[in-house]
Design an enzyme around this catalytic site. Sequence first.
Site, short mmCIF file in Angstrom:
data_model
loop_
_atom_site.label_atom_id
_atom_site.label_comp_id
_atom_site.label_asym_id
_atom_site.label_seq_id
_atom_site.Cartn_x
_atom_site.Cartn_y
_atom_site.Cartn_z
N MET A 30 -7.47 -0.08 -39.61
CA MET A 30 -7.11 1.24 -39.09
C MET A 30 -5.90 1.78 -39.85
SD MET A 30 -8.11 1.41 -35.14
CE MET A 30 -6.68 0.64 -34.46
N GLY A 31 -5.65 1.22 -41.03
CA GLY A 31 -4.58 1.75 -41.88
C GLY A 31 -3.19 1.35 -41.43
N GLY A 36 -0.12 -8.45 -43.20
CA GLY A 36 -1.26 -9.09 -42.50
C GLY A 36 -2.58 -8.56 -43.03
N HIS A 37 -2.67 -7.23 -43.14
CA HIS A 37 -3.90 -6.64 -43.72
C HIS A 37 -4.10 -7.12 -45.15
CE1 HIS A 37 -2.68 -3.28 -40.84
NE2 HIS A 37 -3.89 -3.56 -40.42
N GLN A 61 -12.53 3.37 -30.03
CA GLN A 61 -12.02 2.12 -29.46
C GLN A 61 -10.72 2.34 -28.68
OE1 GLN A 61 -11.81 0.30 -33.50
NE2 GLN A 61 -9.92 -0.62 -32.80
N GLU A 149 -7.35 -13.35 -37.46
CA GLU A 149 -7.33 -14.07 -36.17
C GLU A 149 -6.31 -13.45 -35.22
OE1 GLU A 149 -6.61 -18.11 -37.28
OE2 GLU A 149 -8.68 -18.42 -37.96
N ARG A 188 1.60 -1.66 -34.61
CA ARG A 188 2.28 -1.17 -33.39
C ARG A 188 3.71 -1.70 -33.25
NH1 ARG A 188 -3.19 -1.52 -30.89
NH2 ARG A 188 -3.76 0.58 -30.30
#
Length: 284
Positions: A30-31, A36-37, A61, A149, A188
Amino acid sequence: MYIIRDNSELLAATLAEKRAGRSIGVVPTMGYLHAGHMSLVEACRKACDFVIVTDFVNPTQFGPNEDFDVYPRDEAHDLALCAKAGADLVFLPSSEGLYPNGAKSTWLEVGYMGQIYCGVTRPGHFSGVVSVVAKLIHLCRADFAFFGEKDYQQLAVVRRMVEDLCIPCEIVGLPTVRESDGLAMSSRNTKLSADARLEARVLYAALMAVKAAFDDGCRDSKELLWIADTEIMRAPSAEIQYIALADPVSLEALTDTLPDSVQMLMAVKIGGVRLIDNLRLEVI
Ligand code: AMP
């Protein structure tokens, strides 16, 4: 690096790759990309000939009172990171492109696995997730799709969807990338105030405290949940949504005496920001 926004252009590009006999991997995101991405993009780069990153804040979602409108977005930053990581193509669809029939679209329904844990406070969330992931796998003609994960329930639900719908795509799960104090990286996290950011360390502390007790031989689920609860409640603003000990594949809650492989899952609001985390407890 190709930048594509249109479904038919993506289908043409991925058909050409398929015809050339190249394997295709996709990293759905989701950009507002972070390390992590990028660990997923790097794994995809190693495993596949053609690497696609999808960058789309999927409205279906999010619940009506959730943060869709204020979800962080930064396309230029995402494109720069993808180029640096060696992605071949970034797909930036519009909502109209992926949902041409709006509310009258066809949806995938998720069974029990989508109704527990995050599904309790986010009804319909996993239906939105698997509906968009199925579209993205098809549009990318992906042989492999890479997920973190970090969103363990999502990974398990996507694995189940691909199995149930006989989609010929291998789902690859990769470990959670964390900040130096253990907090799982998340788009977030930027919403945490300075105080809440410090308080958020209790999530990892709880996972570590439970792991220590499990590694010491404790198999009493109530005792382990009590340990987690005690650690989390050290944060003055913490509101626990759930803490669970579950079967790593079916996600069914485990009670009483635990087996040798258990997934611990939690969602906690800190300073009003909803954070999730999880850890495998396992006898090695
Ligand atoms: P999102 O953009 O939050 O939807 O995440 C896109 C993908 O990146 C999902 O498969 C996530 O599980 C994964 N992801 C997000 N944060 C992390 C992290 N800290 N470590 C590893 N993977 C992550």
